[in-house]
Design an enzyme around this catalytic site. Structure first.
Site, PDB file in Angstrom:
ATOM      1  N   ASN A  30       9.774  12.588 -25.705  1.00 47.29           N
ATOM      2  CA  ASN A  30      10.104  13.949 -25.259  1.00 47.29           C
ATOM      3  C   ASN A  30       9.360  14.886 -26.215  1.00 47.29           C
ATOM      4  OD1 ASN A  30      13.276  15.793 -25.058  1.00 47.29           O
ATOM      5  ND2 ASN A  30      11.316  16.245 -24.136  1.00 47.29           N
TER       6      ASN A  30
ATOM      7  N   GLN B 181       8.976  21.085 -24.180  1.00 41.28           N
ATOM      8  CA  GLN B 181       9.627  22.300 -24.681  1.00 41.28           C
ATOM      9  C   GLN B 181       8.864  22.872 -25.872  1.00 41.28           C
ATOM     10  OE1 GLN B 181      12.065  19.610 -24.220  1.00 41.28           O
ATOM     11  NE2 GLN B 181      12.973  20.453 -22.357  1.00 41.28           N
TER      12      GLN B 181
ATOM     13  N   ASN C 176      11.745  25.962 -22.177  1.00 38.32           N
ATOM     14  CA  ASN C 176      11.202  24.933 -21.297  1.00 38.32           C
ATOM     15  C   ASN C 176       9.749  25.240 -20.942  1.00 38.32           C
ATOM     16  OD1 ASN C 176      13.396  23.212 -21.144  1.00 38.32           O
ATOM     17  ND2 ASN C 176      14.257  24.180 -19.323  1.00 38.32           N
TER      18      ASN C 176
ATOM     19  N   GLY D 297      18.673  18.030 -27.838  1.00 37.13           N
ATOM     20  CA  GLY D 297      18.975  17.059 -28.878  1.00 37.13           C
ATOM     21  C   GLY D 297      17.741  16.466 -29.536  1.00 37.13           C
ATOM     22  N   ASN D 298      16.758  16.045 -28.732  1.00 37.19           N
ATOM     23  CA  ASN D 298      15.521  15.509 -29.300  1.00 37.19           C
ATOM     24  C   ASN D 298      14.790  16.585 -30.099  1.00 37.19           C
ATOM     25  OD1 ASN D 298      15.747  12.860 -28.262  1.00 37.19           O
ATOM     26  ND2 ASN D 298      14.937  13.513 -26.293  1.00 37.19           N
TER      27      ASN D 298
ATOM     28  N   HIS E  61      24.824  19.399 -17.545  1.00 37.56           N
ATOM     29  CA  HIS E  61      24.360  18.093 -17.084  1.00 37.56           C
ATOM     30  C   HIS E  61      25.233  17.612 -15.931  1.00 37.56           C
ATOM     31  CE1 HIS E  61      21.445  17.046 -20.305  1.00 37.56           C
ATOM     32  NE2 HIS E  61      22.164  17.946 -20.965  1.00 37.56           N
TER      33      HIS E  61
ATOM     34  N   ASN F 269      20.582  19.742 -15.547  1.00 36.60           N
ATOM     35  CA  ASN F 269      19.873  18.521 -15.901  1.00 36.60           C
ATOM     36  C   ASN F 269      20.609  17.353 -15.237  1.00 36.60           C
ATOM     37  OD1 ASN F 269      18.051  19.728 -18.098  1.00 36.60           O
ATOM     38  ND2 ASN F 269      20.087  20.297 -18.828  1.00 36.60           N
TER      39      ASN F 269
ATOM     40  N   GLU G 291      15.066  16.770 -15.991  1.00 35.27           N
ATOM     41  CA  GLU G 291      15.460  17.988 -16.701  1.00 35.27           C
ATOM     42  C   GLU G 291      15.089  19.241 -15.902  1.00 35.27           C
ATOM     43  OE1 GLU G 291      15.031  18.301 -20.945  1.00 35.27           O
ATOM     44  OE2 GLU G 291      14.240  16.255 -21.053  1.00 35.27           O
TER      45      GLU G 291
ATOM     46  N   CYS H  24      15.805  12.362 -23.238  1.00 38.33           N
ATOM     47  CA  CYS H  24      16.529  13.631 -23.294  1.00 38.33           C
ATOM     48  C   CYS H  24      17.769  13.405 -24.153  1.00 38.33           C
ATOM     49  CB  CYS H  24      16.926  14.092 -21.890  1.00 38.33           C
ATOM     50  SG  CYS H  24      17.921  15.602 -21.872  1.00 38.33           S
ATOM     51  N   GLY H  25      17.798  14.030 -25.326  1.00 33.27           N
ATOM     52  CA  GLY H  25      18.905  13.825 -26.250  1.00 33.27           C
ATOM     53  C   GLY H  25      20.226  14.323 -25.715  1.00 33.27           C
ATOM     54  N   THR H  26      20.234  15.562 -25.185  1.00 36.29           N
ATOM     55  CA  THR H  26      21.490  16.074 -24.630  1.00 36.29           C
ATOM     56  C   THR H  26      21.889  15.270 -23.396  1.00 36.29           C
ATOM     57  OG1 THR H  26      20.276  17.764 -23.379  1.00 36.29           O
ATOM     58  CG2 THR H  26      21.205  18.423 -25.519  1.00 36.29           C
TER      59      THR H  26
END
Length: 269
Positions: free
Chosen positions: A6, A39, A59, A69-70, A154, A185, A203, A212-214
């Site tokens: 990511n 991003q 984005n 998160g990432n 999400h 997402n 996303e 995708c961390g989140t």
């Protein structure tokens, strides 16, 4: 930089003031005509005395979002590599609120992602009543989702098999579904065992990413909420693995994973 594929452009706006408009971000994010990224992360001075930094996330389409998160893990590595701080526990302001980043001895980063919310209005998600799983119609087919906010919205859908065409088609449709006024997402989760999942995330404003961390946090807490998963889970994404821990209601999500610097450069706007 990238976190499990990511990828991000990270800009130091502490040493000097930097401003981007939507058109500039769209141009820079283009992988043929610009630099290319999922991003853009902008590192800024804090606005609150007890914080170390402020960080903003855009984005590829130029929209500003609440959380990544990432990106948070890459943020921690960036400020250390650039000697903007020497702290290994870093307190950061985001559009969503405050988060804490902890850099581990092996270079991995643990992010305190805060508490998740299953309240539809927090995403926002339009629902007539509270349900364990919500049916959603996509082109005449009914899919069941768990809406969850982890600072950004999400929708998690459990699948038996992860297929390219399905992820792209259904992910795109749910992302812009009328039930999600600010888009969403979309995570497609395959449960391997009570301590491991496979996950792909479509996303909003980007499309499918390598990780995708989140999205991993949302999928795991949704799985725990539904009774499918234990409190500590390995989330396997296309770009690699994240470790997610959530001990239940009232507790924060802890996400641990790597962050990698790829190259540096200069650009004139």
């Amino acid at each position: 930089m990238h976190g499990l594929g990511n990828d991000f452009v990270v800009v130091d706006a502490v040493s000097r003031k930097v401003f981007f408009n939507k058109q500039q971000i769209e141009k820079l994010s283009d992988r043929n005509w610009g630099i290319g990224f999922d991003q853009l992360l902008v590192v800024e001075p804090p606005t609150q005395p007890d914080m170390d930094f402020r960080y903003r996330i855009y984005n590829a389409d130029g929209t500003e979002v609440e959380h990544c998160g990432n990106g948070a893990r890459c943020f921690a590595k960036f400020v250390l590599d650039k000697e903007l701080t020497n702290k290994k526990v870093i307190n950061v302001e985001t559009r969503r609120g405050q988060i804490q980043l902890r850099v581990l001895p092996d270079g991995q980063v643990t992010v305190d992602m805060g508490e998740p919310s299953f309240v539809p209005a927090d995403l926002p998600f339009i629902a007539e009543r509270i349900l364990p799983l919500y049916p959603i119609d996509v082109d005449g087919e009914c899919y069941h989702i768990t809406p969850v906010s982890v600072g950004n919205p999400h929708a998690v859908h459990r699948v038996d098999v992860l297929e390219d065409g399905f992820v792209q088609r259904v992910g795109k449709a749910i992302e812009a579904h009328a039930c999600f006024p600010k888009n969403v997402n979309v995570g497609f989760m395959q449960v391997v065992s009570r301590s491991e999942i496979n996950l792909r995330v479509y996303e909003r404003g980007v499309g499918e990413t390598q990780a995708c961390g989140t999205g991993a946090c949302a999928a795991v807490v949704a799985g725990i909420k539904q009774g499918w998963l234990d409190p500590v889970v390995k989330a396997c994404l296309n770009g690699g693995n994240l470790h997610i821990e959530w001990q239940g209601e009232g507790q924060p999500i802890l996400m641990t994973g790597p962050a990698t610097a790829v190259f540096e450069g200069q650009i004139y706007l």
